[in-house]
Design an enzyme around this catalytic site. Structure first.
Site, PDB file in Angstrom:
ATOM      1  N   GLU A  99       5.622   1.364  -5.181  1.00  0.00           N
ATOM      2  CA  GLU A  99       4.405   2.087  -5.549  1.00  0.00           C
ATOM      3  C   GLU A  99       3.800   1.569  -6.846  1.00  0.00           C
ATOM      4  O   GLU A  99       2.572   1.454  -6.963  1.00  0.00           O
ATOM      5  CB  GLU A  99       4.707   3.584  -5.664  1.00  0.00           C
ATOM      6  CG  GLU A  99       4.827   4.308  -4.338  1.00  0.00           C
ATOM      7  CD  GLU A  99       6.156   4.072  -3.649  1.00  0.00           C
ATOM      8  OE1 GLU A  99       6.286   4.429  -2.471  1.00  0.00           O
ATOM      9  OE2 GLU A  99       7.078   3.538  -4.315  1.00  0.00           O
ATOM     10  N   HIS A 168      10.923  15.943  -2.635  1.00  0.00           N
ATOM     11  CA  HIS A 168       9.820  15.600  -1.739  1.00  0.00           C
ATOM     12  C   HIS A 168       8.914  16.789  -1.453  1.00  0.00           C
ATOM     13  O   HIS A 168       8.207  16.807  -0.449  1.00  0.00           O
ATOM     14  CB  HIS A 168      10.360  15.057  -0.409  1.00  0.00           C
ATOM     15  CG  HIS A 168      11.114  13.774  -0.537  1.00  0.00           C
ATOM     16  ND1 HIS A 168      12.397  13.720  -1.021  1.00  0.00           N
ATOM     17  CD2 HIS A 168      10.766  12.494  -0.262  1.00  0.00           C
ATOM     18  CE1 HIS A 168      12.811  12.462  -1.028  1.00  0.00           C
ATOM     19  NE2 HIS A 168      11.831  11.698  -0.575  1.00  0.00           N
TER      20      HIS A 168
END
Length: 376
Positions: A99, A168
């Site tokens: 990322e 998450h």
């Protein structure tokens, strides 16, 4: 993608006449308050996002998509289905699992006049790239005295899903909403998703676009006007989803649906609730919120994120500062539990707001139930 940069950047690093390429995209935005009379069509949030990406990529050759599995796999949630076949690998770029790397590349491409759409498989992974989002994208326009625009969209699923644990399941609305230089959008319906994503891609500034995984498969009615390629929603304008006179309920993303269901239950008990779909966290539509509170004299805020320093806290502060004299009851905040998200399903349900939580809070504000403190 490098081919796009080579094609779009002229000598000395300056973009080739971008104005000439994009004049055909200057269409009037459709007002968020416009009332539609045409027959509505049911569209999933997934398809609404896909069509918005497709139309903006077709209209502007500077727009490209990059992220993990956006190409060959057609997106982890199939948002980019069909785009690789239509636009090719230079505009639909599969990236490694890094990322920080591909977000930095995206910001650099935006510096040179392209319009990247960076997809995170989940916004929890954006923490790996937060330096590029905050320090490189959000602050460059200010630090360059307005000489550098960073037209980039960071999008992907945000907030709690189901059974994916603490790492998450976070909501990043308050995280990114606190940063000057960013715009933060939170769609609920298919019309929101379509109109706000188009607005985000066309915007000259960095936009954080927070979707919800559990809404992707939900269908909502969308008018023919909203399906037109010229459709676009204004950034920073909330939508009154349901009008009422007794209490104001603000919510965003998935929680809008919960608020609407709570309003139906309250209506059966004689409480008329006005439900506001925020749509935009930054800028926040304080005018619409305060106007509603001045009418209903009560406020409940709803969000999935942590309670401390949350979106609801900011809304409550705005109302206290601007409309305190209109309040007939203390403001109520409904938020996620102040703990990391549990993995166990029964504990997970207790950690996120439920419809009954909204109903209880609204009834407390309307003095229809005994306050919790009074029963202790």
């Amino acid at each position: 993608m490098w081919g796009i940069i080579r094609q779009r950047v002229g000598p000395g690093g300056f973009p080739v006449p971008i104005l000439e390429q994009s004049m055909h995209r200057l269409r009037p935005a459709v007002s968020a308050l416009r009332s539609y009379s045409s027959t509505a069509k049911e569209v999933t949030v997934r398809d609404a996002l896909n069509s918005a990406l497709d139309e903006e990529m077709s209209a502007d050759p500077r727009v490209f998509l990059m992220g993990e599995e956006v190409g060959e796999y057609q997106g982890a949630y199939k948002i980019s289905k069909g785009l690789l076949e239509k636009y090719g690998p230079e505009r639909v770029v599969d990236t490694p699992i890094t990322e920080a790397g591909f977000t930095g590349i995206g910001v650099g491409a935006a510096y040179y006049g392209l319009r990247p759409v960076v997809e995170f498989m989940t916004f929890n992974f954006s923490m790996q790239a937060i330096d590029h989002i905050i320090n490189s994208a959000a602050k460059s326009n200010y630090m360059s005295a307005g000489q550098i625009n960073v037209p980039i969209v960071f999008r992907g699923p945000n907030g709690a899903a189901a059974g994916v644990g603490a790492q998450h399941s976070q909501c990043y609305a308050a995280w990114y909403g606190s940063c000057p230089g960013l715009k933060v959008l939170v769609p609920y319906s298919s019309e929101d998703a379509r109109g706000l994503l188009k607005a985000a891609i066309r915007d000259p500034d960095p936009v954080v676009f927070l979707e919800n995984e559990l809404l992707y498969g939900e269908s909502f009615p969308v008018s023919s006007e909203a399906l037109d390629s010229s459709f676009c929603l204004p950034i920073g304008k909330a939508k009154i989803e349901r009008e009422g006179k007794d209490i104001t309920i603000t919510a965003f993303s998935k929680m809008v649906g919960y608020a609407l269901k709570a309003a139906e239950i309250l209506a059966k008990e004689g409480i008329s609730a006005e439900v506001i779909n925020l749509r935009s966290i930054r800028p926040l539509d304080r005018d619409t919120i305060n106007a509603s509170v001045r009418k209903t004299n009560r406020l409940v805020t709803v969000e999935e994120g942590f309670p401390q320093h949350g979106v609801g806290a900011e809304i409550c502060t705005s109302v206290v500062e601007e409309s305190f004299g209109y309040l007939d009851a203390p403001v109520e905040r409904i938020a996620g539990a102040d703990v990391p998200m549990p993995y166990a399903a029964n504990l997970e349900r207790m950690a996120v707001p439920q419809i009954e939580d909204i109903v209880r809070a609204a009834k407390r504000a309307c003095y229809r139930s005994v306050a919790i403190a009074a029963t202790a």
